[in-house]
Design a protein around this motif. Sequence first.
Motif, mmCIF file in Angstrom:
data_model
loop_
_atom_site.group_PDB
_atom_site.id
_atom_site.type_symbol
_atom_site.label_atom_id
_atom_site.label_comp_id
_atom_site.label_asym_id
_atom_site.label_seq_id
_atom_site.Cartn_x
_atom_site.Cartn_y
_atom_site.Cartn_z
ATOM 1 N N ALA A 170 11.221 11.826 11.299
ATOM 2 C CA ALA A 170 11.148 11.909 10.226
ATOM 3 C C ALA A 170 10.805 11.063 9.569
ATOM 4 C CB ALA A 170 12.243 12.435 9.580
ATOM 5 N N ARG A 171 10.022 10.858 8.405
ATOM 6 C CA ARG A 171 9.312 9.799 7.896
ATOM 7 C C ARG A 171 9.784 10.039 6.395
ATOM 8 N NH1 ARG A 171 3.592 9.181 9.380
ATOM 9 N NH2 ARG A 171 2.789 10.253 11.611
ATOM 10 N N ASP A 172 9.644 8.512 6.174
ATOM 11 C CA ASP A 172 9.962 7.538 4.643
ATOM 12 C C ASP A 172 8.254 7.690 3.937
ATOM 13 O OD1 ASP A 172 12.495 7.637 4.316
ATOM 14 O OD2 ASP A 172 13.348 6.986 5.827
ATOM 15 N N VAL A 173 8.534 8.672 2.682
ATOM 16 C CA VAL A 173 6.863 8.357 2.244
ATOM 17 C C VAL A 173 7.025 7.889 0.657
ATOM 18 C CG1 VAL A 173 5.328 9.278 3.696
ATOM 19 C CG2 VAL A 173 6.382 10.565 1.959
ATOM 20 N N ASP A 174 6.149 7.702 0.184
ATOM 21 C CA ASP A 174 6.323 7.537 -1.280
ATOM 22 C C ASP A 174 6.286 8.040 -2.130
ATOM 23 O OD1 ASP A 174 6.296 4.553 -1.841
ATOM 24 O OD2 ASP A 174 4.700 3.944 -0.090
ATOM 25 N N LEU A 175 5.119 9.247 -1.600
ATOM 26 C CA LEU A 175 4.953 10.457 -3.048
ATOM 27 C C LEU A 175 4.213 11.271 -1.639
ATOM 28 C CD1 LEU A 175 2.688 8.678 -4.836
ATOM 29 C CD2 LEU A 175 5.048 9.440 -5.424
ATOM 30 N N ALA A 201 -6.420 12.486 -7.821
ATOM 31 C CA ALA A 201 -6.584 10.660 -6.964
ATOM 32 C C ALA A 201 -6.862 9.687 -8.316
ATOM 33 C CB ALA A 201 -7.844 10.749 -5.869
ATOM 34 N N ASP A 202 -7.660 9.647 -9.533
ATOM 35 C CA ASP A 202 -7.643 8.829 -10.535
ATOM 36 C C ASP A 202 -5.820 8.552 -11.001
ATOM 37 O OD1 ASP A 202 -10.039 7.702 -12.571
ATOM 38 O OD2 ASP A 202 -8.395 8.941 -13.796
ATOM 39 N N ALA A 203 -5.994 9.147 -11.425
ATOM 40 C CA ALA A 203 -4.750 9.192 -11.923
ATOM 41 C C ALA A 203 -3.419 8.192 -11.241
ATOM 42 C CB ALA A 203 -4.174 10.742 -12.128
ATOM 43 N N LEU A 204 -2.989 8.995 -9.585
ATOM 44 C CA LEU A 204 -2.486 7.442 -8.780
ATOM 45 C C LEU A 204 -3.282 6.438 -8.974
ATOM 46 C CD1 LEU A 204 -1.851 10.424 -6.313
ATOM 47 C CD2 LEU A 204 -0.011 9.333 -7.725
ATOM 48 N N ALA A 205 -4.785 6.546 -9.106
ATOM 49 C CA ALA A 205 -5.070 4.944 -8.890
ATOM 50 C C ALA A 205 -4.081 4.217 -10.071
ATOM 51 C CB ALA A 205 -6.381 5.003 -9.561
ATOM 52 N N GLY A 206 -4.052 4.515 -11.688
ATOM 53 C CA GLY A 206 -3.534 3.865 -12.482
ATOM 54 C C GLY A 206 -4.755 3.365 -13.253
ATOM 55 N N ARG A 207 -5.724 3.355 -13.082
ATOM 56 C CA ARG A 207 -6.611 3.013 -13.634
ATOM 57 C C ARG A 207 -6.274 2.897 -15.377
ATOM 58 N NH1 ARG A 207 -10.862 5.658 -13.756
ATOM 59 N NH2 ARG A 207 -12.588 4.505 -14.431
ATOM 60 N N MET A 261 0.862 -1.438 0.589
ATOM 61 C CA MET A 261 -0.162 0.023 -0.202
ATOM 62 C C MET A 261 0.988 1.503 -0.262
ATOM 63 S SD MET A 261 -2.834 0.948 2.703
ATOM 64 C CE MET A 261 -4.078 -0.525 2.654
ATOM 65 N N LYS A 262 0.923 2.029 -0.848
ATOM 66 C CA LYS A 262 1.655 3.226 -0.814
ATOM 67 C C LYS A 262 0.964 4.165 -0.223
ATOM 68 C CE LYS A 262 3.341 3.037 -6.040
ATOM 69 N NZ LYS A 262 3.209 3.884 -7.105
ATOM 70 N N THR A 263 2.114 5.121 0.772
ATOM 71 C CA THR A 263 1.849 5.721 1.444
ATOM 72 C C THR A 263 1.938 7.466 0.995
ATOM 73 O OG1 THR A 263 2.497 5.276 3.617
ATOM 74 C CG2 THR A 263 2.401 6.780 3.772
ATOM 75 N N VAL A 264 0.646 8.373 1.135
ATOM 76 C CA VAL A 264 0.976 9.717 0.347
ATOM 77 C C VAL A 264 0.923 10.545 1.443
ATOM 78 C CG1 VAL A 264 -0.139 11.244 -1.144
ATOM 79 C CG2 VAL A 264 0.256 8.978 -1.784
ATOM 80 N N LEU A 265 2.135 11.648 1.778
ATOM 81 C CA LEU A 265 1.823 12.205 2.130
ATOM 82 C C LEU A 265 0.895 13.922 1.925
ATOM 83 C CD1 LEU A 265 2.893 13.175 5.084
ATOM 84 C CD2 LEU A 265 4.672 14.122 4.660
ATOM 85 N N ILE A 266 0.555 13.574 2.505
ATOM 86 C CA ILE A 266 -0.268 15.365 1.729
ATOM 87 C C ILE A 266 -0.432 16.240 3.138
ATOM 88 C CG2 ILE A 266 -2.982 15.927 1.541
ATOM 89 C CD1 ILE A 266 -3.413 13.063 0.519
ATOM 90 N N SER A 267 0.598 17.226 2.758
ATOM 91 C CA SER A 267 0.453 19.077 3.589
ATOM 92 C C SER A 267 -0.630 19.787 3.273
ATOM 93 C CB SER A 267 1.673 19.752 2.663
ATOM 94 O OG SER A 267 1.693 20.479 3.676
ATOM 95 N N ARG A 281 -8.892 4.407 -3.132
ATOM 96 C CA ARG A 281 -8.877 3.672 -3.849
ATOM 97 C C ARG A 281 -7.811 2.788 -3.305
ATOM 98 N NH1 ARG A 281 -10.918 7.619 -5.785
ATOM 99 N NH2 ARG A 281 -11.537 7.824 -7.775
ATOM 100 N N GLY A 282 -7.237 2.486 -1.860
ATOM 101 C CA GLY A 282 -6.500 1.283 -1.169
ATOM 102 C C GLY A 282 -5.092 2.127 -1.564
#
Length: 375
Positions: free
Chosen positions: A146-151, A313-319, A1-7, A23-24
Amino acid sequence: MKTVLISGGGIAGAALALLLRRRGFAPVVVERAPGVRAGGQAVDIRGVALEVMDRMGLLTEARRMRTRMRGMSMLDADGTEVERTTEYALSSGRLDGDDIEILREDLVRLLHTHTHEEVEYVFGDSIVSLEEHEAGVRVGFAHGPARDVDLVVGADGQHSAVRRLAFGPAEDHTHHLGSYLSVFSAENFLDLDNWQVWLRDGDAGFGIMPVRDNRELRIAFGFESAPLDGDHRDTEWLRRLVVDRLSALRWESDRLTKAALEAPDFYCDALAQIRMDRWSHGRVVLLGDAGYCASPFSGQGTSLALVGAYVLADALAGRAAPGDDHRTAFARYESAMRPFVEANQALATENPGGPASEESMTRAKNAITLPHAPR
């Protein structure tokens, strides 16, 4: 599961968190404020943004929370009514339309209510460093570890810290529109009954509308000015600027000044647009005002935030192409959103000092087609 940090835990950030979680993804929202922000003006959900709210399952609730204006009056500098209408309001447009006017704090609270049980919120902290590596981004915070995230998504507004860290100084992307806007609350000392009033006195003016079943007022006061040399986070400096200008008004200056001095939710900032050649850099992408603020002059900031969150969100879900990486997703997001952003930013400059035409607003608010809803 990809972690997305939203500021940013405002409209853009909370909407994206809701959509990504469904979207998971594993979104984490970091918000500088100690909790869900209160205060702010009424905002509008228009055109395609209504479809976004419907797809999120929140449209019915939003409609129940909408303002209920009966009309408005235009006043001269002495407070004498010179025009009135029950068909239109400057804050929201036509009163018989499908668009929704809602207090910003109510919309943010609605989004938070529908996300906080499944999304991690970190209040009272902010991002201070971004270090991209092969597998993700190492994010440093003002207070937490600090954190490591995907995006990383910068949804942190016109003065975005994420944009500064990833793209450089604010002045490279900020285009001042010649005015400042202050918004604050007060008791309903004018006894307005679902009726708003607007006044202009020289290079300053305001709109006042009742909220909370007419118990409170939201006052939006604007004044013309070149960019001022000061800290946009220095609330007391900004409050003094506003009080000085309010005290020069000929009508209701004393009560307006008192309200500005006492308001716990006082806000003031420059009216500006953010214009950028690109909204992503590596694993970092911008959303809403952080990447393409249109300014309150456009009346479309909230709709841009909601539609941008859905498209991203739709673009990141890669549908469209399962397995696409973030670079492909960010490019797809920008390709879809940029014409919509440009059409809505143009609303703010079409008629300086006044609203854009109804025809222009209709075109701009519908100037994008959403991807098909996921099953």
